[in-house]
Design a protein around this motif. Structure first.
Motif, PDB file in Angstrom:
ATOM      1  N   GLU A   1       0.841  -1.051  -0.074  1.00  0.00           N
ATOM      2  CA  GLU A   1      -0.091   0.067   0.014  1.00  0.00           C
ATOM      3  C   GLU A   1       0.860   1.251   0.089  1.00  0.00           C
ATOM      4  O   GLU A   1       1.903   1.331   0.956  1.00  0.00           O
ATOM      5  N   GLU A   2       0.600   2.119  -1.002  1.00  0.00           N
ATOM      6  CA  GLU A   2       1.539   3.252  -1.046  1.00  0.00           C
ATOM      7  C   GLU A   2       1.686   4.484   0.104  1.00  0.00           C
ATOM      8  O   GLU A   2       2.447   4.831   0.496  1.00  0.00           O
ATOM      9  N   ASP A   3       0.519   4.252   0.814  1.00  0.00           N
ATOM     10  CA  ASP A   3       0.639   5.058   2.160  1.00  0.00           C
ATOM     11  C   ASP A   3       0.898   4.361   3.458  1.00  0.00           C
ATOM     12  O   ASP A   3       0.457   4.958   4.532  1.00  0.00           O
ATOM     13  N   PHE A   4       1.220   3.074   3.553  1.00  0.00           N
ATOM     14  CA  PHE A   4       1.353   2.454   4.526  1.00  0.00           C
ATOM     15  C   PHE A   4       2.904   2.036   4.673  1.00  0.00           C
ATOM     16  O   PHE A   4       3.540   1.780   3.447  1.00  0.00           O
ATOM     17  N   GLU A   5       3.520   2.014   5.621  1.00  0.00           N
ATOM     18  CA  GLU A   5       4.895   1.628   5.867  1.00  0.00           C
ATOM     19  C   GLU A   5       4.983   0.738   7.336  1.00  0.00           C
ATOM     20  O   GLU A   5       4.613   1.355   8.211  1.00  0.00           O
ATOM     21  N   VAL A   6       5.352  -0.391   7.230  1.00  0.00           N
ATOM     22  CA  VAL A   6       5.754  -1.266   8.366  1.00  0.00           C
ATOM     23  C   VAL A   6       6.905  -0.751   8.869  1.00  0.00           C
ATOM     24  O   VAL A   6       8.019  -1.270   8.330  1.00  0.00           O
ATOM     25  N   VAL A   7       7.041  -0.136   9.975  1.00  0.00           N
ATOM     26  CA  VAL A   7       8.222   0.266  10.593  1.00  0.00           C
ATOM     27  C   VAL A   7       9.040  -0.304  11.460  1.00  0.00           C
ATOM     28  O   VAL A   7      10.150  -0.380  12.136  1.00  0.00           O
ATOM     29  N   GLY A   8       8.200  -1.647  12.094  1.00  0.00           N
ATOM     30  CA  GLY A   8       8.523  -2.654  13.036  1.00  0.00           C
ATOM     31  C   GLY A   8       8.100  -3.766  12.913  1.00  0.00           C
ATOM     32  O   GLY A   8       6.603  -3.818  12.776  1.00  0.00           O
ATOM     33  N   THR A   9       8.581  -4.979  13.220  1.00  0.00           N
ATOM     34  CA  THR A   9       8.077  -6.190  13.480  1.00  0.00           C
ATOM     35  C   THR A   9       8.687  -7.152  14.629  1.00  0.00           C
ATOM     36  O   THR A   9       9.676  -6.731  14.999  1.00  0.00           O
ATOM     37  N   SER A  10       7.782  -8.097  15.226  1.00  0.00           N
ATOM     38  CA  SER A  10       8.364  -8.805  16.322  1.00  0.00           C
ATOM     39  C   SER A  10       7.737 -10.310  16.006  1.00  0.00           C
ATOM     40  O   SER A  10       6.540 -10.147  15.687  1.00  0.00           O
ATOM     41  N   LEU A  11       8.675 -11.238  16.504  1.00  0.00           N
ATOM     42  CA  LEU A  11       7.910 -12.669  16.493  1.00  0.00           C
ATOM     43  C   LEU A  11       7.714 -13.041  18.046  1.00  0.00           C
ATOM     44  O   LEU A  11       7.090 -14.122  18.289  1.00  0.00           O
ATOM     45  N   THR A  12       7.960 -12.105  18.777  1.00  0.00           N
ATOM     46  CA  THR A  12       7.264 -12.199  20.315  1.00  0.00           C
ATOM     47  C   THR A  12       6.773 -10.771  20.644  1.00  0.00           C
ATOM     48  O   THR A  12       7.151  -9.968  20.192  1.00  0.00           O
ATOM     49  N   GLY A  13       6.316 -11.027  22.117  1.00  0.00           N
ATOM     50  CA  GLY A  13       5.658  -9.895  22.676  1.00  0.00           C
ATOM     51  C   GLY A  13       6.815  -9.156  23.309  1.00  0.00           C
ATOM     52  O   GLY A  13       6.164  -7.922  23.839  1.00  0.00           O
ATOM     53  N   GLU A  14       7.697  -9.561  23.658  1.00  0.00           N
ATOM     54  CA  GLU A  14       9.003  -8.911  24.530  1.00  0.00           C
ATOM     55  C   GLU A  14       9.239  -7.545  23.783  1.00  0.00           C
ATOM     56  O   GLU A  14       9.704  -7.319  22.619  1.00  0.00           O
ATOM     57  N   ASN A  15       8.988  -6.546  24.852  1.00  0.00           N
ATOM     58  CA  ASN A  15       9.465  -4.850  24.574  1.00  0.00           C
ATOM     59  C   ASN A  15       8.770  -4.700  23.347  1.00  0.00           C
ATOM     60  O   ASN A  15       9.176  -3.375  22.923  1.00  0.00           O
ATOM     61  N   VAL A  16       7.605  -5.081  22.839  1.00  0.00           N
ATOM     62  CA  VAL A  16       6.818  -4.467  21.725  1.00  0.00           C
ATOM     63  C   VAL A  16       6.121  -3.276  22.279  1.00  0.00           C
ATOM     64  O   VAL A  16       6.234  -2.210  21.148  1.00  0.00           O
ATOM     65  N   ALA A  17       5.746  -3.066  23.323  1.00  0.00           N
ATOM     66  CA  ALA A  17       4.933  -1.824  23.733  1.00  0.00           C
ATOM     67  C   ALA A  17       6.034  -0.675  23.654  1.00  0.00           C
ATOM     68  O   ALA A  17       5.441   0.456  23.219  1.00  0.00           O
ATOM     69  N   SER A  18       7.048  -1.000  24.138  1.00  0.00           N
ATOM     70  CA  SER A  18       8.082   0.154  24.338  1.00  0.00           C
ATOM     71  C   SER A  18       8.577   0.512  22.910  1.00  0.00           C
ATOM     72  O   SER A  18       8.789   1.651  22.405  1.00  0.00           O
ATOM     73  N   GLN A  19       8.667  -0.620  22.014  1.00  0.00           N
ATOM     74  CA  GLN A  19       9.067  -0.123  20.530  1.00  0.00           C
ATOM     75  C   GLN A  19       8.282   0.602  19.746  1.00  0.00           C
ATOM     76  O   GLN A  19       8.426   1.546  18.928  1.00  0.00           O
ATOM     77  N   ILE A  20       6.717   0.305  19.908  1.00  0.00           N
ATOM     78  CA  ILE A  20       5.683   1.054  19.634  1.00  0.00           C
ATOM     79  C   ILE A  20       5.786   2.366  19.787  1.00  0.00           C
ATOM     80  O   ILE A  20       5.321   3.316  18.872  1.00  0.00           O
ATOM     81  N   MET A  21       5.873   2.643  20.926  1.00  0.00           N
ATOM     82  CA  MET A  21       5.872   4.122  21.737  1.00  0.00           C
ATOM     83  C   MET A  21       7.010   4.927  20.839  1.00  0.00           C
ATOM     84  O   MET A  21       6.944   5.871  20.478  1.00  0.00           O
ATOM     85  N   ASP A  22       8.353   4.071  20.969  1.00  0.00           N
ATOM     86  CA  ASP A  22       9.600   4.829  20.535  1.00  0.00           C
ATOM     87  C   ASP A  22       9.296   5.299  19.060  1.00  0.00           C
ATOM     88  O   ASP A  22      10.069   6.321  18.535  1.00  0.00           O
ATOM     89  N   LEU A  23       8.925   4.240  18.207  1.00  0.00           N
ATOM     90  CA  LEU A  23       8.766   4.461  16.840  1.00  0.00           C
ATOM     91  C   LEU A  23       7.641   5.319  16.157  1.00  0.00           C
ATOM     92  O   LEU A  23       7.391   5.638  15.245  1.00  0.00           O
TER      93      LEU A  23
END
Length: 201
Positions: free
Chosen positions: A24-46
């Protein structure tokens, strides 16, 4: 550009969804994870606009991440992805005020449409999940019966269960008989599975 984060523990699905969303031209996946570890903090930081979270992952579940994000006043949208049409999961998702709750077996184009609808301020819940909650039967079991039913996951025999609960085997058998009768099931395993599916335990 809408910034997305994808947490999904199945590697092939993770890659496929990332590829689909990046098309999608207006979407960008800026991060992915295979576990839930530190995901919340990454989402906030990014500074993510949309967080897509698998409901069951190692380290931390999608619902636990959603709760953590809400506690941190995350300003973006939260979408839960699941293969489980379970009423208890859906109720917890509602409690965390998620913006979307979608089944993974939905057509891929419906995910993109759902994200766009959510970005416009709508909430999107899979109809199968809503139907499951509306059709849910109230829990007929007492607190003690639920305790015994849950213990049946780890205890093999009536004798062992009686010893753990400091009850006679006859009393335990009566409890189990009551559980089977109230749930309309014919075995302990069937009763246990039903209780899990209904979100009673």
């Amino acid at each position: 550009m809408t910034r997305l984060y994808l947490a999904e523990d199945q590697e092939l699905l993770n890659s496929a969804l990332k590829m689909l969303l990046d098309l999608e031209e207006d979407f960008e996946v800026v991060g992915t994870s295979l576990t839930g570890e530190n995901v919340a903090s990454q989402i906030m930081d990014l500074k993510v606009d949309v967080a897509l979270l698998d409901i069951e992952m190692p380290k931390q579940s999608g619902l636990e991440i959603a709760k953590e994000l809400r506690q941190q006043d995350y300003p973006g949208k939260i979408i839960i992805l699941t293969t489980f049409a379970r009423a208890n999961y859906f109720k917890e998702a509602l409690a965390q005020k998620v913006d979307g709750y979608l089944l993974k077996d939905s057509p891929s184009d419906s995910l993109v449409k759902a994200i766009r609808a959510i970005l416009e301020g709508n909430t999107v819940f899979d109809p199968k999940l809503v139907s499951g909650v509306l059709n849910e039967v109230d829990n007929p079991l007492t607190k003690r019966e639920l305790e015994i039913l849950k213990m049946l996951e780890q205890v093999a025999t009536t004798k062992e269960l009686a010893q753990k609960l400091f009850l006679s085997e006859g009393t335990v058998r009566n409890y189990i008989s009551s559980i089977l009768s109230k749930t309309g099931t014919s075995s302990r395993l069937e009763a246990l599975n039903l209780a899990r599916d209904k979100g009673w335990i």
